[in-house]
Design a protein around this motif. Sequence first.
Motif, mmCIF file in Angstrom:
data_model
loop_
_atom_site.group_PDB
_atom_site.id
_atom_site.type_symbol
_atom_site.label_atom_id
_atom_site.label_comp_id
_atom_site.label_asym_id
_atom_site.label_seq_id
_atom_site.Cartn_x
_atom_site.Cartn_y
_atom_site.Cartn_z
ATOM 1 N N ASP A 1 0.865 -1.184 0.000
ATOM 2 C CA ASP A 1 0.000 0.000 0.000
ATOM 3 C C ASP A 1 0.906 1.240 0.000
ATOM 4 N N TRP A 2 1.047 1.829 -1.171
ATOM 5 C CA TRP A 2 2.011 2.934 -1.314
ATOM 6 C C TRP A 2 1.568 4.206 -0.634
ATOM 7 N N THR A 3 0.267 4.356 -0.432
ATOM 8 C CA THR A 3 -0.164 5.570 0.278
ATOM 9 C C THR A 3 0.217 5.467 1.753
ATOM 10 N N LYS A 4 0.081 4.267 2.317
ATOM 11 C CA LYS A 4 0.516 4.095 3.714
ATOM 12 C C LYS A 4 2.035 4.205 3.826
ATOM 13 N N MET A 5 2.733 3.611 2.876
ATOM 14 C CA MET A 5 4.202 3.694 2.878
ATOM 15 C C MET A 5 4.650 5.151 2.881
ATOM 16 N N ALA A 6 4.100 5.942 1.947
ATOM 17 C CA ALA A 6 4.481 7.355 1.867
ATOM 18 C C ALA A 6 4.130 8.077 3.165
ATOM 19 N N ALA A 7 2.922 7.813 3.647
ATOM 20 C CA ALA A 7 2.487 8.478 4.878
ATOM 21 C C ALA A 7 3.381 8.106 6.055
ATOM 22 N N SER A 8 3.870 6.872 6.083
ATOM 23 C CA SER A 8 4.738 6.454 7.199
ATOM 24 C C SER A 8 6.003 7.300 7.243
ATOM 25 N N PHE A 9 6.414 7.818 6.082
ATOM 26 C CA PHE A 9 7.609 8.671 6.011
ATOM 27 C C PHE A 9 7.247 10.163 5.973
ATOM 28 N N GLY A 10 5.978 10.480 6.182
ATOM 29 C CA GLY A 10 5.586 11.882 6.260
ATOM 30 C C GLY A 10 5.253 12.534 4.942
ATOM 31 N N VAL A 11 5.015 11.728 3.893
ATOM 32 C CA VAL A 11 4.677 12.284 2.580
ATOM 33 C C VAL A 11 3.196 12.042 2.300
ATOM 34 N N PRO A 12 2.428 13.093 1.965
ATOM 35 C CA PRO A 12 1.022 12.874 1.621
ATOM 36 C C PRO A 12 0.919 12.063 0.336
ATOM 37 N N ALA A 13 -0.149 11.300 0.212
ATOM 38 C CA ALA A 13 -0.259 10.367 -0.905
ATOM 39 C C ALA A 13 -1.715 10.072 -1.195
ATOM 40 N N ALA A 14 -1.971 9.589 -2.403
ATOM 41 C CA ALA A 14 -3.319 9.178 -2.781
ATOM 42 C C ALA A 14 -3.239 8.100 -3.848
ATOM 43 N N LYS A 15 -4.342 7.391 -3.988
ATOM 44 C CA LYS A 15 -4.425 6.288 -4.936
ATOM 45 C C LYS A 15 -5.287 6.730 -6.121
ATOM 46 N N ALA A 16 -4.908 6.300 -7.310
ATOM 47 C CA ALA A 16 -5.737 6.589 -8.483
ATOM 48 C C ALA A 16 -6.138 5.271 -9.128
ATOM 49 N N ASP A 17 -7.428 5.100 -9.355
ATOM 50 C CA ASP A 17 -7.911 3.904 -10.044
ATOM 51 C C ASP A 17 -8.358 4.203 -11.465
ATOM 52 N N THR A 18 -8.613 5.474 -11.729
ATOM 53 C CA THR A 18 -9.050 5.851 -13.074
ATOM 54 C C THR A 18 -8.131 6.932 -13.623
ATOM 55 N N ALA A 19 -8.182 7.085 -14.937
ATOM 56 C CA ALA A 19 -7.358 8.103 -15.587
ATOM 57 C C ALA A 19 -7.765 9.501 -15.130
ATOM 58 N N PRO B 1 6.562 17.207 -1.426
ATOM 59 C CA PRO B 1 6.433 15.897 -2.075
ATOM 60 C C PRO B 1 5.007 15.364 -2.041
ATOM 61 N N PHE B 2 4.704 14.517 -3.005
ATOM 62 C CA PHE B 2 3.403 13.852 -3.068
ATOM 63 C C PHE B 2 3.609 12.517 -3.790
ATOM 64 N N VAL B 3 2.900 11.507 -3.329
ATOM 65 C CA VAL B 3 3.021 10.173 -3.934
ATOM 66 C C VAL B 3 1.669 9.730 -4.467
ATOM 67 N N ILE B 4 1.667 9.250 -5.693
ATOM 68 C CA ILE B 4 0.438 8.740 -6.311
ATOM 69 C C ILE B 4 0.624 7.267 -6.661
ATOM 70 N N GLU B 5 -0.234 6.431 -6.101
ATOM 71 C CA GLU B 5 -0.219 5.007 -6.459
ATOM 72 C C GLU B 5 -1.177 4.812 -7.622
ATOM 73 N N ALA B 6 -0.638 4.474 -8.781
ATOM 74 C CA ALA B 6 -1.476 4.225 -9.954
ATOM 75 C C ALA B 6 -1.700 2.722 -10.043
ATOM 76 N N SER B 7 -2.865 2.278 -9.641
ATOM 77 C CA SER B 7 -3.081 0.831 -9.595
ATOM 78 C C SER B 7 -4.131 0.432 -10.608
ATOM 79 N N GLY B 8 -5.397 0.530 -10.245
ATOM 80 C CA GLY B 8 -6.438 0.117 -11.173
ATOM 81 C C GLY B 8 -6.187 -1.320 -11.610
ATOM 82 N N GLU B 9 -6.426 -1.595 -12.873
ATOM 83 C CA GLU B 9 -6.290 -2.960 -13.364
ATOM 84 C C GLU B 9 -4.990 -3.144 -14.132
#
Lengths: 521, 521
Positions: free
Chosen positions: B476-494, B510-518
């Motif tokens: 879970d990259w949003t949790k990973m980023a948050a654990s190091f103090g970086v805000p993050a969000a997940k994207a499932d759609t374009a 800094p900001f982290v975006i996890e691009a997952s979807g399918e």
Amino acid sequence: MNGAKALIETLADCGIEYCIANPGTSEMHLVQALDSVPRMKSVLALFEGVCTGAADGIGRMTGKPAATLLHLGPGLANGIANLHNARRANSPMVNIVGNHPHYHVGFDAPLTSDIETLARNYSCWMKSCSTSASLAQDGADAFSASLRGHGGSKGQIATLIMGADAAWGESPGPAKPNPTPARPKVDEQAVGDIAERLGNGEPSALLLEHHATTPAALEAAGRIAAKTGCRLLNGTFPARVDGGPGRVAVERLPYFPEQVLAATAGIEQLVLVGAEPPVSFFAYENVPGRLLPDGCALSRLSAVDEDSIDALERLAETLGAEKEQAKRFERKEIPAPEGPLDTRNIVQAIAATMPEAAIVCTDSGGGNVAYPFCQNTAPHSWLSLTGGAIGQGGPVATGAALACPDRPVLALLGDGGAAYTNQSFWTQAREGLNVTTLIFANRSYNILNVEYARLGITEAGEIAASLFDIGNPNIDWTKMAASFGVPAAKADTAEELTALLKRSHQEPGPFVIEASGEMGR
Amino acid sequence: MNGAKALIETLADCGIEYCIANPGTSEMHLVQALDSVPRMKSVLALFEGVCTGAADGIGRMTGKPAATLLHLGPGLANGIANLHNARRANSPMVNIVGNHPHYHVGFDAPLTSDIETLARNYSCWMKSCSTSASLAQDGADAFSASLRGHGGSKGQIATLIMGADAAWGESPGPAKPNPTPARPKVDEQAVGDIAERLGNGEPSALLLEHHATTPAALEAAGRIAAKTGCRLLNGTFPARVDGGPGRVAVERLPYFPEQVLAATAGIEQLVLVGAEPPVSFFAYENVPGRLLPDGCALSRLSAVDEDSIDALERLAETLGAEKEQAKRFERKEIPAPEGPLDTRNIVQAIAATMPEAAIVCTDSGGGNVAYPFCQNTAPHSWLSLTGGAIGQGGPVATGAALACPDRPVLALLGDGGAAYTNQSFWTQAREGLNVTTLIFANRSYNILNVEYARLGITEAGEIAASLFDIGNPNIDWTKMAASFGVPAAKADTAEELTALLKRSHQEPGPFVIEASGEMGR
């Protein structure tokens, strides 16, 4: 059959049960071989420092090597810090490092590098020119080399740098395992000399390391101590000691040079058993490096590669100590601690909740503080940070849990060290390993505050302080663990910590506890 | 003044602005020196691969070395994978590796190891026998060595292995910086020969790397191409290319050997400018290693250490191409993508939102796919994974953001690679760096699925599949980023991804975006 398949069959025939792997393109045939030999369990790690540290943990707990699978020079490089620790632990290990075929190396493709110089750093045995026809025998030889002592600090790590053509080319088939190498016995004269010394009435101590800290060796040492009155010492960071109630009582040397000199004051004869003379971990201006009391006579019963169990048993016999009763650690009731967390409370909580037969892995200052407290709690195996390279505790715990699925594993990690190899959590989650990780979250490379003060600087300037401070921002260890699929919780009080430790010890699978509170601030 | 202070003053006088550090006890005097020289900015990283990768990023963006501070052999070892990449990038760098004093090395304390063999692996310059009196001059010499070309793939990394006694002992004071080394010019004959070749009407190409991909070099190359009709090629993984609308249009070679052969088919003359002949990244059975069309004539205008700008400008002049108009990338409107995420959608979202003057750092397959799409979006600098050691993108982005605080940085990372050096996030949070990280979360070492299929295996067995699968459990990259103090969000759609990219490019930090979807499933 290709070389890769013959190699894996051979290593499995030798007795290797695990391959801790992070493969790449040059190792595809080896992956295919692992796929076809399920009796060797393939375990994926997300970073090579986890591979090598886990193999170290397996080596310490089983006395047999695990294999690692590493991707060319950079994959190997990522594993070297924990290979350094494993070398210092004398852990047996067989590394398989993928490489380009020899005919491709000359093209200097991007991943090409001088792998041999890297491997030479920590290897007692190395080969990089295998052909598909020799690869299986090379594997058998690597296995043997990892079980043979090599003297000094050469360690027991064998590294096979395998060109892809050796893997994909035709092989005559698996090689027969070599005979198991035996440890050399020390000669009669050495045993007689030490027996005479220990009988001369002068204050003496045995310094026991490696093969001399195995249970059978400690039993013999305990009888010798009971007969002669000598003290029994371990080094500051023994690779493995099985301690706790019922086990022979051994003292562990402290860390700082002044402390070691104080702890050994009055010893007039120090006998090395599988050990080297105590030295200061770091050099300081105007502090001695070799830590022996003035005038202390030094002698050696056995070297690291020799049979210390046999040597100690023969020494006990020569001294007529066969029937002596060794002094043992006793079980004591440790009350559950109360109140806000500090190092003392955390250590007390660890001791109060220590499960029977735990394997304790630690690369933290707090873990070292816990060591003496845990000798009166429950029988356990304690695996120290042998080489000073932090980021070892989590990977070693991962390997110990793979090797000993029926034993609870407790990793006592500093936050600084745990950040190095946090990828351990993922392998623990994937494999459902029974590891409880306690993070001493003091938000600091705290030892460096201590060391900086030793320079005589009473207050660190802003830049210096920033280089010791890992609390800006704080690492949230519960989120970190959760990101890798490991459940986790935070403890701010001793009561919370005790409850979390108990719960984790009772439940299967990994769990991470962040011990924060006001500790270390 | 002690040696450490004289060293840091000297390096600062030479022009080093950053020291990316992970110190330990043997480097306490160096920390004290950094504390007293604030004009060199000390930046802490939680893992040495971040230190060396960040220094690489600084070197690529400024053309000047950053310093790293690493703790003995293991600290250095942790940094080697990204030193390997930096060597391949020809990034200038000065590593300071702490060590015991020489008189202490003989005691073989736990952290003792053969640091020189490790340093030799990637260094173009190395010294390990400094005294406190020589240390400052050694620093000045290390700086010079990092700016001098050394030919072949030796790189531009200088490593000073510093005994603690050299740091704490008395120094005569800082050394004067050496004169800046100049690149050798190629001789007139070489320029004339190539000019003649390019004028003979045969299909030709220039292969441009390193100094030949700098903006001035590409401008000259563009005029040459306009005059002669030759093609302009970059290697598969150039260290830095400033591309995008208005920049000279260059083709980038693809990855797989068959693709490279297809892309270069018909070229009868290939001219190397700061480059080596194209070779296959890995070796495959029955696939050539050297990737040149049959009968293609190879010639060299300049070697990696030579002045490729001057050589290209003189070549343009000899050809009478001074007034030619280079073909340039054009700006095109990229529509925002729609629907569930896949690699194509992600790449389109990246291109559609690319901010002006972005620095793009990538060590992912997805990042490579994005490269051509981004040539028509906005002017940018693109930093590739030069040495194939994953875990480089995050650290390089960290360094690029330190060096260029006014430019947005975009890190396009695979989930496999990002797991290696996730500690980058922490330094990005601590320093407030303007890095947008996009994680291609395909839960897989996907390239290995492709490579395994290249063996002719249509379906991976269970064990093989498990060694390519990093989706069990999913990180879970949003949790990973948050654990190091970086805000993050997940994207499932374009649509979500486009909105997140736009938002991150507009906001500082800094900001982290996890691009997952399918994607990738």
